[in-house]
Design a protein around this motif. Structure first.
Motif, PDB file in Angstrom:
ATOM      1  N   CYS B  13       0.859  -1.132  -0.209  1.00  0.00           N
ATOM      2  CA  CYS B  13      -0.101  -0.030   0.005  1.00  0.00           C
ATOM      3  C   CYS B  13       1.007   1.190  -0.033  1.00  0.00           C
ATOM      4  O   CYS B  13       2.070   1.238   0.084  1.00  0.00           O
ATOM      5  N   HIS B  15       1.312   3.431   2.391  1.00  0.00           N
ATOM      6  CA  HIS B  15       2.154   3.371   3.557  1.00  0.00           C
ATOM      7  C   HIS B  15       3.541   2.858   3.458  1.00  0.00           C
ATOM      8  O   HIS B  15       4.522   3.283   3.934  1.00  0.00           O
ATOM      9  N   CYS B  16       3.372   1.511   2.780  1.00  0.00           N
ATOM     10  CA  CYS B  16       4.497   0.858   2.346  1.00  0.00           C
ATOM     11  C   CYS B  16       5.632   1.729   1.851  1.00  0.00           C
ATOM     12  O   CYS B  16       6.822   1.759   1.893  1.00  0.00           O
ATOM     13  N   ALA B  19       7.031   4.190   3.774  1.00  0.00           N
ATOM     14  CA  ALA B  19       7.938   3.574   4.682  1.00  0.00           C
ATOM     15  C   ALA B  19       9.394   3.186   3.906  1.00  0.00           C
ATOM     16  O   ALA B  19      10.549   3.365   4.507  1.00  0.00           O
TER      17      ALA B  19
END
Lengths: 65, 65
Positions: B13, B15-16, B19
């Motif tokens: 996603c 967010h990944c 990150a």
């Protein structure tokens, strides 16, 4: 404080769990959130109205079914 | 500054993606990162050694293939 269960679609990873938890806790810092990502079940113990909790989760980009 | 391509598994996603980008930029704030999540292709333009970049990505919990 009451517990409400939401069925949430699209939480694919731990970051998503954190995003949902934080969205709820921005609305109600006292809320406790338990997420079972595999099933999409999100249990929220909070005094906030269910509609407001649902809106906070949806604003993070997740669908509530 | 050179561009290195990594093949990364497990980015599910946005967010990944964030990150991974942040992990690279903690190592090298000047780095630019482009991610194609569908294919897992991560292009990094950085002066940091490839091994260090790979380690930073792996430490976020993603596999480099």
């Amino acid at each position: 404080m009451q517990t409400t269960t939401f069925q949430v679609q699209g939480m694919s990873c731990g970051h998503c769990e954190r995003a949902v938890t934080q969205a709820v806790q921005r609305l109600d810092p006292q809320a406790t959130v338990h997420i079972d990502r595999a099933s999409g079940k999100v249990d929220v113990a909070s005094s906030a109205p269910r509609e407001a909790l649902a809106a906070a989760i949806a604003q993070e980009g997740y669908s509530i079914t």
